[in-house]
Design an enzyme around this catalytic site. Structure first.
Site, PDB file in Angstrom:
ATOM      1  N   GLY A  98       0.772  -1.236   0.000  1.00 51.87           N
ATOM      2  CA  GLY A  98       0.000   0.000   0.000  1.00 51.87           C
ATOM      3  C   GLY A  98       0.805   1.288   0.000  1.00 51.87           C
TER       4      GLY A  98
ATOM      5  CD  GLU B 143       1.394   0.490   7.040  1.00 53.98           C
ATOM      6  OE1 GLU B 143       1.060   0.727   5.859  1.00 53.98           O
ATOM      7  OE2 GLU B 143       1.145  -0.592   7.580  1.00 53.98           O
ATOM      8  CG  ASP B 144      -1.241   1.771   3.099  1.00 56.18           C
ATOM      9  OD1 ASP B 144      -0.971   1.420   4.273  1.00 56.18           O
ATOM     10  OD2 ASP B 144      -1.816   1.017   2.302  1.00 56.18           O
TER      11      ASP B 144
ATOM     12  CG  ASP C  25      -8.431   0.312   9.924  1.00 54.57           C
ATOM     13  OD1 ASP C  25      -9.090   0.716  10.877  1.00 54.57           O
ATOM     14  OD2 ASP C  25      -8.947  -0.323   8.996  1.00 54.57           O
TER      15      ASP C  25
ATOM     16  CE  LYS D 291      -9.748   3.767   7.436  1.00 54.73           C
ATOM     17  NZ  LYS D 291     -10.245   2.420   7.106  1.00 54.73           N
TER      18      LYS D 291
ATOM     19  CG  PHE E 135     -12.859   0.046   2.885  1.00 54.14           C
ATOM     20  CD1 PHE E 135     -11.846  -0.642   3.540  1.00 54.14           C
ATOM     21  CD2 PHE E 135     -12.951  -0.040   1.509  1.00 54.14           C
ATOM     22  CE1 PHE E 135     -10.936  -1.412   2.817  1.00 54.14           C
ATOM     23  CE2 PHE E 135     -12.055  -0.811   0.779  1.00 54.14           C
ATOM     24  CZ  PHE E 135     -11.042  -1.500   1.437  1.00 54.14           C
TER      25      PHE E 135
ATOM     26  CG  ASP F 299      -5.885  -3.402  -1.917  1.00 57.52           C
ATOM     27  OD1 ASP F 299      -5.389  -3.001  -0.851  1.00 57.52           O
ATOM     28  OD2 ASP F 299      -6.225  -4.590  -2.109  1.00 57.52           O
TER      29      ASP F 299
ATOM     30  NE  ARG G 192      -2.431  -2.931  -3.976  1.00 53.32           N
ATOM     31  CZ  ARG G 192      -2.475  -3.109  -2.659  1.00 53.32           C
ATOM     32  NH1 ARG G 192      -2.347  -2.075  -1.865  1.00 53.32           N
ATOM     33  NH2 ARG G 192      -2.656  -4.313  -2.148  1.00 53.32           N
TER      34      ARG G 192
HETATM   35  P1  IMP Z   1      -4.373  -2.119  10.523  1.00 50.89           P
HETATM   36  O1  IMP Z   1      -3.445  -3.257  10.863  1.00 50.89           O
HETATM   37  O2  IMP Z   1      -5.800  -2.424  10.876  1.00 50.89           O
HETATM   38  O3  IMP Z   1      -3.911  -0.800  11.092  1.00 50.89           O
HETATM   39  O4  IMP Z   1      -4.415  -2.003   8.971  1.00 50.89           O
HETATM   40  C1  IMP Z   1      -3.330  -1.576   8.275  1.00 50.89           C
HETATM   41  C2  IMP Z   1      -3.393  -1.900   6.817  1.00 50.89           C
HETATM   42  O5  IMP Z   1      -4.696  -2.260   6.363  1.00 50.89           O
HETATM   43  C3  IMP Z   1      -3.036  -0.640   6.039  1.00 50.89           C
HETATM   44  O6  IMP Z   1      -1.652  -0.567   5.870  1.00 50.89           O
HETATM   45  C4  IMP Z   1      -3.777  -0.818   4.748  1.00 50.89           C
HETATM   46  O7  IMP Z   1      -2.983  -1.508   3.827  1.00 50.89           O
HETATM   47  C5  IMP Z   1      -4.994  -1.636   5.127  1.00 50.89           C
HETATM   48  N1  IMP Z   1      -6.164  -0.741   5.288  1.00 50.89           N
HETATM   49  C6  IMP Z   1      -6.609  -0.163   6.419  1.00 50.89           C
HETATM   50  N2  IMP Z   1      -7.687   0.612   6.194  1.00 50.89           N
HETATM   51  C7  IMP Z   1      -7.919   0.527   4.861  1.00 50.89           C
HETATM   52  C8  IMP Z   1      -8.891   1.135   3.994  1.00 50.89           C
HETATM   53  O8  IMP Z   1      -9.754   1.937   4.383  1.00 50.89           O
HETATM   54  N3  IMP Z   1      -8.783   0.804   2.686  1.00 50.89           N
HETATM   55  C9  IMP Z   1      -7.847  -0.063   2.182  1.00 50.89           C
HETATM   56  N4  IMP Z   1      -6.916  -0.639   2.963  1.00 50.89           N
HETATM   57  C10 IMP Z   1      -6.951  -0.347   4.284  1.00 50.89           C
HETATM   58 MG    MG Z   2      -0.521  -1.260   4.222  1.00 53.55          MG
END
Ligand code: IMP
Ligand code: MG
Length: 185
Positions: free
Chosen positions: A48, A103-104, A107, A135, A156, A163, A169
């Site tokens: 990402g 990081e992209d 979440d 977020k 989302f 993606d 992407r």
């Molecule tokens: P986390 O581990 O829940 O913080 O998620 C991290 C990863 O999930 C990010 O690096 C993204 O690649 C993916 N992700 C989180 N939220 C979104 C979203 O809204 N759209 C697409 N990918 C997401």
């Molecule tokens: Mg990611």
């Protein structure tokens, strides 16, 4: 209203590319100030972060800047599984280095918590977290989010490297899932 369809879902425009570009520019300026004298090693989390890394790193002017790429994954469809898989092929010596994780999106924070543990075990001087999108309301892990370009609601989104099941992407703007159930996270 600009709309797109990816697989079975519709998305509508949330942020124009120019808004994201400006936020990344501001972030780069902050990092340039704060990392002075550090010879930072930027660690871009694939897939990402490829676009964010490319946009940000062109504006980093700190002498001794290095970039490398790592891969983990925690997502299936539109809801975090809460599971993170292993770190793929990363054998760089980071002892005593200043690491900047790129990081992209942060979440739940699960992926980042996992990554921070793994990296801390390799004795860097310090680890800084920089994410394009954040977020805050979705965060369930206690992790430091040192820098972010833009914060978002708990929705989302796709585009800018993010993606939906491998699609979206390449989009330069950010799109939000249309017609979401009230509690989708
Ligand atoms: P986390 O581990 O829940 O913080 O998620 C991290 C990863 O999930 C990010 O690096 C993204 O690649 C993916 N992700 C989180 N939220 C979104 C979203 O809204 N759209 C697409 N990918 C997401
Ligand atoms: Mg990611």
């Amino acid at each position: 209203m600009k709309k797109i369809k990816l697989h079975d879902k519709e998305f509508r425009l949330l942020l124009e590319a120019s808004v994201i570009d400006s936020a990344i520019q501001e972030l780069a300026q902050k990092l340039n100030r704060d990392l002075e004298g550090e010879k930072p090693l930027f660690l871009s989390v694939l897939n990402g972060s490829f676009m964010f890394t490319s946009d940000l790193i062109k504006q980093i002017t700190v002498p001794g800047t290095e970039i490398c790429f790592i891969k983990i994954a925690s997502y299936a469809g539109t809801c975090s599984t809460g599971k993170v898989r292993e770190l793929i092929g990363f054998n760089k010596n980071i002892e005593g280095r200043t690491i900047v994780i790129l990081e992209d999106m942060i979440d739940s924070g699960n992926s980042m918590a996992y990554l921070l543990d793994l990296l801390a075990a390799r004795h860097p001087k310090k680890i800084v977290v920089a994410t394009m999108f954040y977020k805050p309301k979705a965060l369930v892990c206690k992790i430091p989010v040192d820098y972010y370009a833009l914060s978002l609601e708990n929705d989302f989104v796709v585009g800018r490297g993010l993606d939906y099941d491998d699609l979206g992407r390449n989009l330069p703007d950010l799109y939000i899932l249309d017609d979401q159930p009230a509690n989708h996270a």
